[in-house]
Write an enzyme that holds these catalytic residues in place. Structure first.
Site, mmCIF file in Angstrom:
data_model
loop_
_atom_site.group_PDB
_atom_site.id
_atom_site.type_symbol
_atom_site.label_atom_id
_atom_site.label_comp_id
_atom_site.label_asym_id
_atom_site.label_seq_id
_atom_site.Cartn_x
_atom_site.Cartn_y
_atom_site.Cartn_z
ATOM 1 C CB ALA A 170 34.632 51.063 -5.878
ATOM 2 C CD GLU A 189 30.650 40.513 -6.492
ATOM 3 O OE1 GLU A 189 31.147 41.616 -6.667
ATOM 4 O OE2 GLU A 189 31.016 39.600 -5.427
ATOM 5 C CG ASN A 197 33.173 44.984 3.111
ATOM 6 O OD1 ASN A 197 32.589 44.096 3.747
ATOM 7 N ND2 ASN A 197 34.447 44.990 3.346
ATOM 8 C CG HIS A 405 32.956 50.449 13.517
ATOM 9 N ND1 HIS A 405 32.166 50.624 14.860
ATOM 10 C CD2 HIS A 405 32.600 51.281 12.743
ATOM 11 C CE1 HIS A 405 31.386 51.475 14.367
ATOM 12 N NE2 HIS A 405 31.619 52.017 13.110
ATOM 13 C CB SER A 417 25.265 52.822 11.913
ATOM 14 O OG SER A 417 25.665 54.143 11.268
ATOM 15 N NE ARG A 442 33.966 54.647 11.759
ATOM 16 C CZ ARG A 442 33.522 54.059 10.616
ATOM 17 N NH1 ARG A 442 34.342 53.378 9.750
ATOM 18 N NH2 ARG A 442 32.377 54.477 10.152
ATOM 19 C CG HIS A 548 38.082 50.723 5.943
ATOM 20 N ND1 HIS A 548 37.134 50.666 4.939
ATOM 21 C CD2 HIS A 548 38.934 51.361 5.165
ATOM 22 C CE1 HIS A 548 37.541 51.461 3.759
ATOM 23 N NE2 HIS A 548 38.608 51.542 3.851
ATOM 24 C CD GLU A 577 37.520 48.026 2.801
ATOM 25 O OE1 GLU A 577 36.155 47.943 2.604
ATOM 26 O OE2 GLU A 577 37.860 47.678 3.929
ATOM 27 N NE ARG A 587 36.229 53.356 5.892
ATOM 28 C CZ ARG A 587 35.046 53.354 6.462
ATOM 29 N NH1 ARG A 587 34.248 54.574 6.746
ATOM 30 N NH2 ARG A 587 34.542 52.319 7.101
ATOM 31 N N GLY A 590 31.680 57.199 7.339
ATOM 32 C CA GLY A 590 31.312 58.282 6.221
ATOM 33 C C GLY A 590 32.112 58.180 5.132
ATOM 34 C CB VAL A 593 29.793 56.040 1.331
ATOM 35 C CG1 VAL A 593 28.738 56.262 0.367
ATOM 36 C CG2 VAL A 593 29.255 54.891 2.188
#
Ligand code: ADP
Length: 620
Positions: A170, A189, A197, A405, A417, A442, A548, A577, A587, A590, A593
């Site tokens: 982001a 940062e 992430n 997840h 993934s 998920r 997430h 996020e 969430r 995909g 992103v």
């Protein structure tokens, strides 16, 4: 000669010596080079008669990390990394920085690189192995370093039009976008690397109504319910989020997704493939880069290149600690690094600090059962932005919505993934049976797994999947995927009971038959594009892990932060996020992103406009 000087000279000679040896290995060995080598050896021998060149290996994130060192019983003179395949932007930072630190301090106990623990440990293990192979005691080099003298921090004031806090997906997107709008942008940062992430996102980016989907015929009306339209995407995102999300934000996400894909193409990050998104009844929104490259690394690398090309400054190791508010408007942040206390003044601030999936205290305040769970999150995901925003009156939403997840390797929190399942992988339990629509949402798959015997399962795939999805190979290289030439052999190799092996063979045969007939007769999975018939076959042991945090700072569709009275906080924008309301109670894979690109663009454009004019951009 002082010890330090002697050490440095030996180090330099060591490097030359090693370089010479390597060169001789690959290039024609000629007499001149031989003489040169003999001379260097003699010089090195004169300074340290016992110094030798040694090799060692450690397990990195993606295969072996092989080092070559020059050492004697008391000194490590040189460390070279001969082989590694670590994640660009994460492990690669340790590869660049750690060897020098170890040589400089003559100690393996130097701090690893924050956020690159696996690679740091691999390098250290490899050095220990190399030392031991030469008969040297690694413990000699396990010396605690003297605590560095406390640094007297200096105060410094910086200024910019738009300050972006956090350099994950982001933040990088917002920075590029704000810069495109003419703003003077500064990014800070807290970690030693960019990416957060986002760099770990593997599967793809959801988007609907895109040119690629059009080209692939996915918008053809004859597909009916299977069309990848914006309206279907909105409905799927909202439904899978348990009808909890803010519909305006969901609509903004979906309606801007196609343009976001075009924009990524325009900055050198095109997508070439679209696969079914988990839980979306076979509808294809999941855009993937060519060859199935992990999407996060792909985008972070390309966004970083644009950042560098456009000359946008990114200050690493610089942590924002509080927002500065004057007359009700955010006008900057306080931040710090090892040597400075910064006051950074900005006309607009974008918070892009990510979620709190590594802040166990905060997570377990919402759900105590998460206190000891495994997390897929990078260590910087501690919810700083949420707390900084709350401290100046910002509202939050859905903080208790934390996603598990379903396919996480428990030993290290590594995520397998969803794109493996999109490309055909299935999940079986320790009885060798499927027990859920493997491509359901998920939370559905995670909850089903938690009810299985033994508390873990296996994700199963074949060689054809690996050939079409490069990210699958790393699980094989790192030894996490167990293989078998037949289903029976695979079942035995993963340790199933005789009964379970029989079940497993039957499960695989049934699955292949169902794929052939286009119907999952057992669990109603909608996408059955790939059978699992190409040997060898693979299985990875998995269970659910924290992934997430859906909740966060309350924003509106312009990415403006909203306070607890429902008013916009002028000058403060947030994306990614760190925000809440887009994903509701779950969430979709995909969508993180898509979220960071869509809302990163909106926040960047609006922050630039606000910084210039005190008003928002007409359109992001
Ligand atoms: P998103 O997908 O929303 O971009 P990421 O996790 O990818 O989220 O990125 C968030 C980034 O923000 C990470 O790189 C993280 O280290 C950084 N960050 C978090 N807190 C701070 C802070 N206090 N100051 C500066 N950077 C921060």
């Amino acid at each position: 000669m002082t010890h330090e000087k002697k050490h440095r000279i030996i180090g330099i000679i060591g490097v030359l010596f090693l370089a010479t040896v390597l060169l001789l290995n690959v290039v024609l060995v000629n007499n001149a080079a031989k003489r040169e080598l003999a001379r260097k050896e003699a010089e090195l021998a004169a300074l340290s008669p016992d110094a030798v060149s040694l090799k060692g290996t450690g397990k990195g994130i993606d295969g072996d990390v092989v080092v070559q060192i020059i050492a004697d019983a008391e000194h490590i003179y040189d460390v070279q990394i001969l082989q590694q395949n670590e994640t660009q932007g994460i492990g690669s930072v340790a590869v660049e920085q750690l060897p020098g630190e170890i040589v400089k301090n003559n100690s393996i106990l130097v701090d690893g690189i924050t956020g690159a623990t696996v690679t740091s440990n691999a390098i250290k293990t490899a050095i220990r192995e190399a030392l031991a192979s030469g008969g040297f005691d690694p413990a000699v080099f396990e010396v605690e370093l003297a605590a560095a003298a406390p640094v007297e921090k200096t105060d410094e004031t910086l200024e910019c039009d738009v300050l972006v806090v956090g350099a994950g997906g982001a933040g990088l997107t917002a920075a590029v976008r704000a810069n495109q709008e003419g703003a003077d942008v500064l990014v800070i940062e807290k970690m030693p690397m960019v990416g957060g992430n986002s760099n770990r996102a593997e599967g793809g980016m959801n988007a609907a109504g895109t040119k690629l989907e059009e080209e692939l015929g996915l918008l053809d009306p004859s597909l009916g319910e299977l069309q990848s339209t914006v309206e279907n995407y909105i409905a799927d995102t909202y439904r899978l989020g348990h009808d909890l999300a803010n519909m305006d934000l969901v609509r903004t996400l979906a309606e801007n997704s196609s343009e976001a894909i075009d924009w990524l193409g325009s900055i050198g990050a095109p997508f070439t493939d679209v696969e079914p998104t988990g839980g979306c009844k076979g509808r294809k929104y999941l855009h993937q880069p060519e060859g199935g490259e992990p999407v996060g690394e792909y985008l972070v690398t390309r966004l970083s290149k644009v950042i560098a090309d456009q000359g946008i400054e990114v200050m690493l190791n610089t942590k924002a600690t509080e927002l500065i508010v004057e007359d009700g408007q955010v006008v900057g942040v306080k931040a710090e690094d090892k040597e400075h206390n910064y006051t950074i003044r900005a006309n607009a601030v974008v918070l892009a600090t990510g979620g709190f999936g590594a802040n166990f205290e905060l997570m377990s305040s919402y759900d105590p059962s998460l206190a000891n769970a495994v997390t897929t999150n990078h260590s910087g995901a501690t919810g700083d932005g949420i707390m900084m925003a709350q401290a100046i009156g910002a509202d939050t939403v859905d903080m208790e919505q934390i996603q598990l997840h379903p396919t996480v390797i428990q030993e290290n929190g590594l995520l397998v993934s969803e794109s493996l399942r999109s490309k055909g992988a299935i999940i079986v339990n320790t009885e060798g049976k499927r027990f859920v629509n493997d491509l359901a949402a998920r939370d559905v798959v995670s909850q089903a797994e938690l009810k299985q015997p033994d508390g873990y399962c296996y994700i199963v795939f074949d060689q054809a999947l690996v050939d079409g999805l490069s990210l699958a190979q790393k699980f094989i290289d790192r030894g996490f995927a167990i293989s078998g030439a037949t289903y029976e052999e695979l079942g035995k190799n993963i340790g199933l009971s005789d009964e379970a092996v029989k079940n497993f063979v039957a499960t695989m045969e049934k699955w292949n038959e169902d794929v052939k007939n286009g119907e999952d007769t057992e669990w109603g999975r909608e996408s059955l594009d790939y059978d699992l018939t190409t040997a060898p076959f693979y299985a990875i042991k998995i269970a659910p892990g924290i992934h997430h945090t859906m909740g966060g700072i309350k924003i509106d569709t312009e990415a403006q932060v909203i306070d607890t009275d429902g008013n916009v906080i002028p000058g403060l924008f947030a994306a990614g996020e760190t925000t809440g309301g887009i994903h509701g109670g779950n969430r979709v894979g995909g969508n993180a992103v898509c979220d960071f690109v869509v809302f990163g663009r909106i926040a960047g454009a609006n922050a630039a406009a606000f910084a210039a004019e005190g008003v928002l951009a007409a359109a992001a």
